[in-house]
Design a protein around this motif. Sequence first.
Motif, PDB file in Angstrom:
ATOM      1  N   ARG A 105       1.079  -1.077   0.180  1.00 30.41           N
ATOM      2  CA  ARG A 105      -0.216  -0.259   0.634  1.00 30.41           C
ATOM      3  C   ARG A 105       0.482   0.983  -0.005  1.00 30.41           C
ATOM      4  O   ARG A 105       1.587   1.457   0.802  1.00 30.41           O
ATOM      5  N   ASN A 106       0.332   2.324  -0.713  1.00 31.56           N
ATOM      6  CA  ASN A 106       1.390   3.415  -0.910  1.00 31.56           C
ATOM      7  C   ASN A 106       2.311   3.347  -2.021  1.00 31.56           C
ATOM      8  O   ASN A 106       3.433   4.666  -2.496  1.00 31.56           O
ATOM      9  N   ASP A 107       3.184   2.109  -2.426  1.00 36.83           N
ATOM     10  CA  ASP A 107       3.383   2.374  -3.383  1.00 36.83           C
ATOM     11  C   ASP A 107       3.813   2.697  -4.623  1.00 36.83           C
ATOM     12  O   ASP A 107       2.555   3.228  -4.838  1.00 36.83           O
ATOM     13  N   VAL A 108       4.994   3.782  -5.310  1.00 39.32           N
ATOM     14  CA  VAL A 108       4.143   4.242  -6.487  1.00 39.32           C
ATOM     15  C   VAL A 108       5.224   3.044  -8.111  1.00 39.32           C
ATOM     16  O   VAL A 108       5.611   2.395  -7.334  1.00 39.32           O
ATOM     17  N   VAL A 109       3.998   2.339  -8.336  1.00 34.38           N
ATOM     18  CA  VAL A 109       3.834   2.111  -9.500  1.00 34.38           C
ATOM     19  C   VAL A 109       3.736   2.044 -10.482  1.00 34.38           C
ATOM     20  O   VAL A 109       2.980   3.564 -10.832  1.00 34.38           O
ATOM     21  N   VAL A 110       4.273   1.967 -11.830  1.00 27.56           N
ATOM     22  CA  VAL A 110       4.375   2.091 -12.940  1.00 27.56           C
ATOM     23  C   VAL A 110       3.750   0.574 -14.057  1.00 27.56           C
ATOM     24  O   VAL A 110       3.807  -0.170 -13.655  1.00 27.56           O
ATOM     25  N   PHE A 111       2.773   0.724 -15.189  1.00 24.94           N
ATOM     26  CA  PHE A 111       1.498  -0.123 -14.990  1.00 24.94           C
ATOM     27  C   PHE A 111       1.003   0.302 -16.989  1.00 24.94           C
ATOM     28  O   PHE A 111       0.755   1.790 -17.116  1.00 24.94           O
TER      29      PHE A 111
END
Length: 358
Positions: A105-111
């Motif tokens: 939770r709260n990770d910065v993710v590229v998708f």
Amino acid sequence: MSQERKKKSAAREWVDALLFAVIAASLIRWLLLEPFTIPTASMEKSLLVGDFLFVSKMHYGTRVPKTILQVPLTHQKIWGTEIPSYSEAIQLPYYRLPGFTSIKRNDVVVFNYPEEFHYPVDLKTNYIKRGVGIPGDVIEIREAKLFVNGEAAAMPEEMQFSYDLTTNRPLNADFFDRYGINPDSYYPFSDNSGYFIFATEEMVRELEKSPAIASVRKRVSKPGQGDPNIFPDGAYYGWNKDNFGPLEVPAKGKTIQLTEDNVRRYGYTIEKFEGNEDLRMEGNDLFIKGEKQENYTFKQNYYFMMGDNRHDSLDSRFWGFVPEDHVVGKAWFLWLSLEKHKSMFNKIRWNRFFKSID
């Protein structure tokens, strides 16, 4: 007598070196790290337009390419053209190598942007947001405040909202620059009484100290004002970007009853991202291979993504959940940052070099 080995020509040496470099770069890009540039203001001020970063494929596990017939080091088009850089003649099933961790939770993710259905999954446009909800979480927004599982969520330090700024006099770019507000983050009112701005709470506190500022008011949508652009049916539920949910994030293996309400909430996700053959929706009923379904068990995990610039971000509030097979990797660290509104050496944001992303 052994024949003397013929020496490679200079041109052949260059070709071999170039081929090796392309293969090595492609492997690194697929297995380990991929460069990414922040194109929009949806994550400001946590991440800025002009930030260059590396995305770690290793953290969540490298995703095996689905589309294997592709020009190396391209994404959707051949550089500088409108020619597709790939063929869909061969498509592999989804598989991900073991990773160091799962999305927290709260990770910065590229998708990959889920709504871009005219491209294969692994070639959809890359987006970057903060994963505020993981599988099984219940997401709710009350008057612009995020709650996860009934508790107030941690807020990023540099999260932005939109504000109405009334002033005692016209303000110029230099004034806003002193407060960290760039020319893309403020707009004058038509009656010249003030400005519409995007800013963090700290920036607002500093602005309020200025004698040029008469008042600062956060723009927050009222509860019950349903927005038809909000997922899954904002007009029906009375939800908007600042008042949303509660909505549970689907988890792999979770079984739901296909009630009218659950079909309204999850029918689109099941139809578009679960990979069911011969599925159709008729009103609030869901059919698979001609049989009406009373229950449904999710085949993969999903995530709820939001931008840190909460009033300038098209995210899961608008287009729904991010499926696990769309996850590219974890935003890891910055290696360069350029300010487009500055010139020469002033363009470089030296304090952001090799900054980790939280």
